[in-house]
Design a protein around this motif. Structure first.
Motif, mmCIF file in Angstrom:
data_model
loop_
_atom_site.group_PDB
_atom_site.id
_atom_site.type_symbol
_atom_site.label_atom_id
_atom_site.label_comp_id
_atom_site.label_asym_id
_atom_site.label_seq_id
_atom_site.Cartn_x
_atom_site.Cartn_y
_atom_site.Cartn_z
ATOM 1 N N VAL A 113 6.135 30.769 22.701
ATOM 2 C CA VAL A 113 6.851 30.827 24.104
ATOM 3 C C VAL A 113 6.998 32.237 24.142
ATOM 4 N N GLY A 114 6.743 32.777 25.266
ATOM 5 C CA GLY A 114 7.201 33.952 25.805
ATOM 6 C C GLY A 114 8.650 34.289 26.473
ATOM 7 N N ALA A 115 8.319 35.229 27.460
ATOM 8 C CA ALA A 115 9.599 35.465 28.284
ATOM 9 C C ALA A 115 10.085 34.112 29.247
ATOM 10 N N HIS A 116 11.258 34.189 29.459
ATOM 11 C CA HIS A 116 11.820 33.359 30.438
ATOM 12 C C HIS A 116 11.964 34.000 32.033
ATOM 13 N N ALA A 117 11.538 33.261 33.107
ATOM 14 C CA ALA A 117 11.732 33.743 34.157
ATOM 15 C C ALA A 117 12.684 32.774 35.172
ATOM 16 N N PRO A 118 13.791 33.273 35.507
ATOM 17 C CA PRO A 118 14.563 32.452 36.197
ATOM 18 C C PRO A 118 14.175 32.119 37.669
ATOM 19 N N VAL A 119 13.221 31.379 37.753
ATOM 20 C CA VAL A 119 12.520 31.065 38.967
ATOM 21 C C VAL A 119 12.941 29.819 39.230
ATOM 22 N N GLU A 120 13.500 29.609 40.573
ATOM 23 C CA GLU A 120 13.834 28.344 41.210
ATOM 24 C C GLU A 120 12.831 27.994 42.458
ATOM 25 N N ARG A 121 12.256 26.975 42.686
ATOM 26 C CA ARG A 121 11.814 26.533 44.157
ATOM 27 C C ARG A 121 12.360 25.332 44.599
ATOM 28 N N GLU A 122 13.544 25.209 44.627
ATOM 29 C CA GLU A 122 14.177 24.133 45.073
ATOM 30 C C GLU A 122 14.454 24.293 46.611
#
Length: 237
Positions: free
Chosen positions: A63-72
């Motif tokens: 597992v690499g980096a977390h991206a706080p991406v939301e597409r709601e």
């Protein structure tokens, strides 16, 4: 980049075995060690990851980096749908997920062709939830909408008092346009019937529970079309 739902605790730097469904998909795609993919667990955002090992039936990734991406969608639209028969409900769940539905509650009404109970209902719920997961993998959503267990409309109305605008799709005179009826509510519950629609008695029961009649126009839409149209009107951003 391939995306996979991984309902596990994810953290940068961890090495994990993918769940069986995701592992099968990786193998079908013939990914190899070093290939990149994206993981999401439904709790928000997504992670980069790299295939670390390919087994005969298992796959490990780093597992690499977390991206706080939301597409709601900007507005939470909850569907309470009279289940259409055959594959139409599968299609409804898939498209509703792609269009941003916050949740899906299947119901059985007086005119329902499809009526489920017991083990059969549980299996269909699991099937529909899997369709929602696959739709999220495809469309980029990082939060999977819950597909609830099927209920009788009368039971759902008796048990539920959802917060937000409550709208029942109706052809009655005086029903306001859906967008107008929803106003500026941040959460909207849209109830509609199955093939043949809700009976007058069922609509009256919904109105007694605080629902307001709302319209998608003069044309009579199929059940699955009504869900998609309501989400297009209310949920696209």
């Amino acid at each position: 980049m391939p995306r996979f739902h991984c309902p596990l605790s994810l953290a940068a730097g961890a090495r994990i075995a993918l769940p069986p469904t995701a592992a099968r998909h990786v193998q079908v795609l013939r990914l190899q060690p070093g290939d990149a993919l994206t993981l999401f667990n439904g709790e928000g955002g997504e992670w980069t990851a790299t295939v670390a090992r390919m087994g005969r039936s298992d796959v490990e990734v780093e597992v690499g980096a977390h991206a706080p991406v939301e597409r709601e969608a900007a507005r939470a639209v909850h569907l309470v749908v009279g289940m259409p028969a055959n594959e139409r409900m599968d299609w409804l769940v898939e498209k509703a997920t792609e269009l941003g539905a916050a949740s899906i509650q299947p119901i059985a009404a007086a005119r329902s062709v499809l009526k489920l109970a017991g083990e059969r209902a549980a299996k269909r719920q699991q099937h529909w939830q899997a369709i929602a997961v696959a739709a999220c993998e495809q469309c980029g959503r990082n939060r999977v909408p819950p597909v609830a267990a099927p209920l009788l409309l009368s039971d759902w109305l008796r048990q539920s008092a959802p917060e937000g605008a409550r709208l029942v799709l109706s052809l009655r005179d005086g029903a306001r346009a859906l967008r107008e009826a929803a106003g500026g509510a941040g959460a909207v519950w849209v109830l509609h019937g199955p093939e043949g629609g809700l009976t007058a008695q069922e609509e009256d029961a919904a109105l007694a529970q605080g629902f307001e009649p709302a319209s998608l126009g003069a044309r009579v839409l199929r059940a699955e079309t009504a869900s998609v149209a309501a989400l297009a009107v209310l949920g696209l951003a």
